[in-house]
Design an enzyme around this catalytic site. Structure first.
Site, mmCIF file in Angstrom:
data_model
loop_
_atom_site.group_PDB
_atom_site.id
_atom_site.type_symbol
_atom_site.label_atom_id
_atom_site.label_comp_id
_atom_site.label_asym_id
_atom_site.label_seq_id
_atom_site.Cartn_x
_atom_site.Cartn_y
_atom_site.Cartn_z
ATOM 1 N N TYR A 103 -25.486 55.216 -32.519
ATOM 2 C CA TYR A 103 -24.364 55.551 -31.882
ATOM 3 C C TYR A 103 -23.840 56.654 -30.653
ATOM 4 O O TYR A 103 -24.544 56.188 -29.795
ATOM 5 C CB TYR A 103 -23.997 56.851 -33.155
ATOM 6 C CG TYR A 103 -24.819 58.080 -32.545
ATOM 7 C CD1 TYR A 103 -25.888 58.269 -32.646
ATOM 8 C CD2 TYR A 103 -23.207 59.246 -32.039
ATOM 9 C CE1 TYR A 103 -26.306 60.138 -31.714
ATOM 10 C CE2 TYR A 103 -24.133 60.987 -32.002
ATOM 11 C CZ TYR A 103 -25.732 60.711 -31.828
ATOM 12 O OH TYR A 103 -26.407 62.005 -31.579
ATOM 13 N N GLU A 118 -33.995 69.307 -23.589
ATOM 14 C CA GLU A 118 -32.874 69.260 -23.943
ATOM 15 C C GLU A 118 -32.395 70.197 -25.394
ATOM 16 O O GLU A 118 -33.179 70.234 -26.118
ATOM 17 C CB GLU A 118 -32.744 67.964 -23.793
ATOM 18 C CG GLU A 118 -32.642 66.790 -25.475
ATOM 19 C CD GLU A 118 -32.278 66.026 -24.944
ATOM 20 O OE1 GLU A 118 -31.070 65.363 -24.877
ATOM 21 O OE2 GLU A 118 -32.729 64.718 -25.747
ATOM 22 N N LEU A 169 -32.199 62.471 -24.345
ATOM 23 C CA LEU A 169 -31.008 61.735 -24.120
ATOM 24 C C LEU A 169 -30.350 61.600 -22.578
ATOM 25 O O LEU A 169 -30.270 62.114 -22.057
ATOM 26 C CB LEU A 169 -30.590 62.097 -25.039
ATOM 27 C CG LEU A 169 -28.848 60.989 -25.004
ATOM 28 C CD1 LEU A 169 -29.189 59.303 -26.143
ATOM 29 C CD2 LEU A 169 -27.858 61.400 -25.604
HETATM 30 N N1 PLP Z 1 -28.945 65.354 -25.210
HETATM 31 C C1 PLP Z 1 -28.200 64.742 -27.292
HETATM 32 C C2 PLP Z 1 -30.125 65.126 -28.337
HETATM 33 C C3 PLP Z 1 -27.994 65.199 -27.510
HETATM 34 O O1 PLP Z 1 -26.724 64.465 -28.673
HETATM 35 C C4 PLP Z 1 -26.116 64.709 -27.196
HETATM 36 C C5 PLP Z 1 -25.107 64.636 -26.656
HETATM 37 O O2 PLP Z 1 -24.357 64.440 -28.472
HETATM 38 C C6 PLP Z 1 -26.629 64.796 -25.417
HETATM 39 C C7 PLP Z 1 -27.704 65.478 -25.097
HETATM 40 C C8 PLP Z 1 -25.401 65.023 -24.551
HETATM 41 O O3 PLP Z 1 -25.003 63.640 -23.766
HETATM 42 P P1 PLP Z 1 -23.621 63.219 -23.855
HETATM 43 O O4 PLP Z 1 -23.472 63.964 -21.842
HETATM 44 O O5 PLP Z 1 -23.691 62.065 -23.633
HETATM 45 O O6 PLP Z 1 -22.422 63.657 -24.639
#
Ligand code: PLP
Length: 287
Positions: free
Chosen positions: A33, A182, A207
């Site tokens: 997603y 995170e 991520l």
């Molecule tokens: N880490 C995780 C586990 C996430 O699910 C998300 C966003 O949904 C993020 C970090 C932040 O990612 P982004 O800045 O691309 O939204």
């Protein structure tokens, strides 16, 4: 007007939208997603999210369901039909529908695509940022490929629930070395005692947040020093400031970790400034 979703080629009323019971996303979490923030009805950080989508799909050997240009049209059209200006767009792509069998389907199946849009009350989220939020810590228990944005989010959902039950907004995973990886749906940052911005490096099992990457640029352009270097929960509490980043949270100050204050327990000037700068940049580059 009810919400409208895009489901496999059709725009449908969300209340009536259905997916197949043998969709592999449903049975195996065999799906990825993406989430884009919407500013004025436009997609923020488009390049970063499309690049990550393509990477997630390719790591799982799921083909892109359509070209980037066609996908952009679908995302925008779903936004337009929902008449949302400030909000989030959610895209899910699964490997498709096939009789239940763990290994990939032998025959070619078309990926299944769903897009939904939700509204965000920016006044409420700005108020939340002005107050700051609490986080709790929880042991890291996710699989080893958190760099792929899959819908296999059960540990994240359980961690988020743990946070909610004590009035916190986010949970930070802490790995075997005692270091924060995170958040359940965001990346974690501190401003340490030397004024250095620190966030976990992407060699770790995290991520690669698109907001995180943009914010590294924004912070450096603002003359701040950024290091992709881990920190412990104790270091976060002893830090000047802490915050989280994500398409949903944007840049959100963290004022307590496990019930103990970060710095003086109030949102810090660096996080608030970075929030403003990030939003300015996201608005300017939205498509
Ligand atoms: N880490 C995780 C586990 C996430 O699910 C998300 C966003 O949904 C993020 C970090 C932040 O990612 P982004 O800045 O691309 O939204």
């Amino acid at each position: 007007m009810g919400r409208i979703a895009y489901v496999n080629g059709r725009y449908v009323h969300q209340a009536e939208a259905v997916v197949h019971i043998e969709d592999r996303g449903y049975q195996f979490a065999d799906a990825v997603y993406e989430v884009w923030a919407l500013f004025g009805g436009k997609l923020a950080d488009p390049e970063g999210h499309f690049a990550r989508l393509e990477r997630s799909l390719s790591e799982l050997r799921i083909p892109m369901p359509m070209t980037r240009a066609a996908l952009t049209t679908v995302l925008r059209e779903t936004v337009r039909r929902n008449r949302v200006r400030e909000g989030l767009v959610y895209l899910q792509v699964s490997r498709g529908v096939a009789p239940r069998d763990h290994a990939f389907p032998a025959a070619h199946v078309a990926p299944a695509v769903v897009v939904t849009v939700s509204r965000v009350d920016r006044d409420a989220t700005d108020a939340r940022a002005a107050k700051g939020v609490s986080v709790v810590t929880t042991p890291e228990n996710r699989w080893g490929r958190c760099d792929i944005k899959t819908v296999g989010l059960l540990p994240n959902a359980l961690a988020k629930q743990k946070a909610r039950e004590v009035g916190a907004v986010e949970a930070w995973f802490v790995d075997d070395l005692g270091l924060v990886t995170e958040g359940a749906s965001s990346n974690a940052w501190i401003v340490d005692g030397d004024g250095i911005l620190r966030t976990r490096d992407t060699n770790a099992n995290i991520l690669r947040g698109v907001t995180r990457l943009s914010l590294i640029d924004v912070a450096r352009e603002a003359g701040l020093k950024v290091e992709e270097r881990p920190f412990t929960p104790d270091e976060a509490r002893a830090a000047k400031e802490a915050f989280i980043t994500g398409a949903g949270s944007l840049v959100l100050p963290v004022v307590a970790v496990d019930g103990k204050p970060v710095g003086d327990g109030a949102p810090g000037p660096v996080a608030l400034k970075l929030r403003r700068l990030y939003i300015e940049r996201a608005k300017a580059s939205a498509i």
